[in-house]
Write a protein that holds these residues in place. Structure first.
Motif, PDB file in Angstrom:
ATOM      1  N   ILE A  21       0.856  -1.187   0.000  1.00 18.19           N
ATOM      2  CA  ILE A  21       0.000   0.000   0.000  1.00 18.19           C
ATOM      3  C   ILE A  21       0.887   1.231   0.000  1.00 18.19           C
ATOM      4  N   PHE A  22       0.580   2.170  -0.880  1.00 13.88           N
ATOM      5  CA  PHE A  22       1.348   3.403  -0.996  1.00 13.88           C
ATOM      6  C   PHE A  22       0.468   4.580  -0.581  1.00 13.88           C
ATOM      7  N   ARG A  23       1.068   5.480   0.166  1.00 10.97           N
ATOM      8  CA  ARG A  23       0.350   6.673   0.628  1.00 10.97           C
ATOM      9  C   ARG A  23       1.100   7.923   0.163  1.00 10.97           C
ATOM     10  N   GLU A  24       1.300   7.990  -1.128  1.00 18.99           N
ATOM     11  CA  GLU A  24       2.054   9.096  -1.707  1.00 18.99           C
ATOM     12  C   GLU A  24       1.193  10.340  -1.902  1.00 18.99           C
ATOM     13  N   ASN A  25      -0.129  10.156  -1.940  1.00 23.94           N
ATOM     14  CA  ASN A  25      -1.028  11.254  -2.280  1.00 23.94           C
ATOM     15  C   ASN A  25      -1.776  11.778  -1.069  1.00 23.94           C
ATOM     16  N   THR A  26      -2.129  13.052  -1.131  1.00 20.46           N
ATOM     17  CA  THR A  26      -2.894  13.687  -0.061  1.00 20.46           C
ATOM     18  C   THR A  26      -4.348  13.886  -0.449  1.00 20.46           C
ATOM     19  N   SER A  49      -0.659  15.953  -8.461  1.00 19.07           N
ATOM     20  CA  SER A  49       0.591  15.224  -8.636  1.00 19.07           C
ATOM     21  C   SER A  49       0.419  14.039  -9.574  1.00 19.07           C
ATOM     22  N   ILE A  50       1.527  13.683 -10.213  1.00 18.28           N
ATOM     23  CA  ILE A  50       1.641  12.492 -11.054  1.00 18.28           C
ATOM     24  C   ILE A  50       2.670  11.592 -10.381  1.00 18.28           C
ATOM     25  N   VAL A  51       2.273  10.363 -10.049  1.00 20.25           N
ATOM     26  CA  VAL A  51       3.200   9.432  -9.403  1.00 20.25           C
ATOM     27  C   VAL A  51       3.432   8.248 -10.336  1.00 20.25           C
ATOM     28  N   SER A 310     -11.329  -7.369   0.002  1.00 19.67           N
ATOM     29  CA  SER A 310     -11.257  -6.267   0.956  1.00 19.67           C
ATOM     30  C   SER A 310      -9.841  -5.727   1.058  1.00 19.67           C
ATOM     31  N   CYS A 311      -9.752  -4.420   1.290  1.00 22.36           N
ATOM     32  CA  CYS A 311      -8.449  -3.755   1.376  1.00 22.36           C
ATOM     33  C   CYS A 311      -8.548  -2.634   2.389  1.00 22.36           C
ATOM     34  N   ASP A 312      -7.419  -1.990   2.660  1.00 27.04           N
ATOM     35  CA  ASP A 312      -7.407  -0.856   3.578  1.00 27.04           C
ATOM     36  C   ASP A 312      -7.680   0.449   2.843  1.00 27.04           C
ATOM     37  N   HIS A 313      -8.609   0.421   1.899  1.00 26.71           N
ATOM     38  CA  HIS A 313      -8.974   1.658   1.207  1.00 26.71           C
ATOM     39  C   HIS A 313      -9.961   2.436   2.074  1.00 26.71           C
ATOM     40  N   PRO A 314      -9.586   3.614   2.566  1.00 26.60           N
ATOM     41  CA  PRO A 314     -10.479   4.377   3.429  1.00 26.60           C
ATOM     42  C   PRO A 314     -11.606   5.071   2.677  1.00 26.60           C
ATOM     43  N   CYS A 333      -7.760   4.647  -4.124  1.00 24.61           N
ATOM     44  CA  CYS A 333      -8.657   5.694  -3.621  1.00 24.61           C
ATOM     45  C   CYS A 333      -7.753   6.897  -3.378  1.00 24.61           C
ATOM     46  N   THR A 334      -7.500   7.264  -2.153  1.00 21.58           N
ATOM     47  CA  THR A 334      -6.404   8.194  -1.849  1.00 21.58           C
ATOM     48  C   THR A 334      -5.091   7.420  -1.807  1.00 21.58           C
ATOM     49  N   ASN A 335      -5.190   6.155  -1.379  1.00 23.02           N
ATOM     50  CA  ASN A 335      -4.035   5.264  -1.354  1.00 23.02           C
ATOM     51  C   ASN A 335      -3.984   4.426  -2.629  1.00 23.02           C
ATOM     52  N   MET A 336      -2.801   3.929  -2.958  1.00 24.76           N
ATOM     53  CA  MET A 336      -2.607   2.993  -4.064  1.00 24.76           C
ATOM     54  C   MET A 336      -2.291   1.620  -3.470  1.00 24.76           C
TER      55      MET A 336
END
Length: 345
Positions: A21-26, A49-51, A310-314, A333-336
């Motif tokens: 899980i990536f949390r690069e975005n706000t 942003s572009i990641v 299921s995932c940790d997508h908030p 979502c906000t996370n990848m």
């Protein structure tokens, strides 16, 4: 066994697990796209942003910012160091970006409202765009001038077939028209009328990798699968839908209470969000996100539900894509999240 050597089966799909899980975005991730070789994934976000992610290493590779124009609908061109994207600020121009030095190569002006679909041809430098200005435009990366234009009665969706010879356009959320790129100005060579969905609009359309199917996604509670040659409706995918909490008897069991707040039927899209739908590379499965943070998969031939993942997508899972070369799923979502099949040794 390497994950790209496995055969995708229903059992393999059911054993997909989140590997990273990536949390690069706000802010919300609005679009994702795999490179044709499957080695990288590019994303756009409402945080401007572009990641770029390394799919084999499972790491963020680079982050670029587009603070002035914003960024949406990011798409790789045939060169992995360049991409197209629509704009969220200033105007509705489409922009052709060099990822190497974060400089724009060319602008494609013309649309007067938000661009809601953007697709590269699988074979050349042609690309399609559709806008809330009720037009679909045909472009060439080598020229800023539009190569062709269609005026429509409503919101457009459009996509190329896998061979890049025809494209499909969704008209007024009830009709699919097929066009030959060599005779685009002569009108469609086939028209398929589908039952109109009263409570939602079509927001996406994709051909299956084998070219035999077309999936239509919406901002409501249905996903439609049709035959790409005859236009015959094949499947309507629905998934369990949580309804609003109801008054519960304090003496009833927790199981009964849960059952009362759960209803089979509609697609879990309670917020009118255009949720992405994607095929597996073998065209055997369709994957969709939902507003409850889960990912859903169906068999395209039988229409049967294969898995609820299921995932940790908030937040709502708006973006879903399957890697074209490797056994890997990406959702955002906000996370990848990167998903891989779990293999019990």
């Amino acid at each position: 066994m390497f994950i790209d050597e496995m055969k995708l089966t229903e059992n393999v799909v059911r054993n997909f697990r989140v590997a990273k899980i990536f949390r690069e975005n706000t802010d919300k991730i609005t679009s994702i796209d795999f490179s044709s070789n499957g080695e990288t994934l590019i994303s756009s976000s409402d945080d401007d942003s572009i990641v770029i992610y390394d799919c084999q290493g499972g790491t963020p590779k680079r982050t670029l910012n587009s603070k002035k124009y914003g960024v949406d609908l990011i798409r790789y061109t045939h060169a992995v160091n360049t991409a197209l994207h629509s704009s969220t600020k200033v105007d509705d121009t489409i922009r052709y970006l060099s990822l190497h030095d974060n400089k724009y190569i060319r602008y494609f002006p013309g649309h007067t409202k938000k661009v809601v679909c953007l697709n590269m041809s699988p074979i050349n430098d042609t690309f399609l765009s559709g806008s809330l200005d009720k037009t679909i435009r045909l472009w060439d990366l080598r020229s800023q001038n539009c190569q062709g234009q269609m005026h429509l009665p409503g919101r457009p969706v459009a996509t190329f077939d896998p061979e890049g010879l025809i494209f499909a356009a969704g008209i007024n959320s009830e009709c699919v028209k097929l066009y030959d790129l060599r005779s685009f100005d002569r009108g469609p060579f086939a028209t398929f009328k589908l039952p109109q969905d009263k409570d939602c609009d079509w927001t996406g359309m994709k051909f299956s990798p084998d070219g035999k199917l077309i999936v239509v996604s919406t901002n409501g509670q249905v996903i439609r699968l049709i035959d790409a040659f005859q236009g015959t409706p094949l499947q309507t995918f629905v998934i369990p839908c949580r309804k609003k909490e109801v008054d519960n008897d304090p003496f009833e069991s927790s199981y009964t209470r849960m059952a009362k707040n759960y209803v089979e039927g509609g697609h879990t899209n309670t917020k009118g969000i255009p949720l992405e739908v994607s095929f597996s590379p073998d065209s055997q499965f369709v994957f969709s996100g939902s507003t409850d943070g889960r990912v859903h998969c169906w068999n395209t031939e039988s229409g049967a539900k294969v898995a609820t993942m299921s995932c940790d997508h908030p937040g709502p899972v708006q973006c879903v894509g399957f890697n074209p070369k490797f056994m890997m799923l990406a959702t955002a979502c906000t996370n990848m999240a990167f998903w891989l099949p779990y293999i019990d040794e």
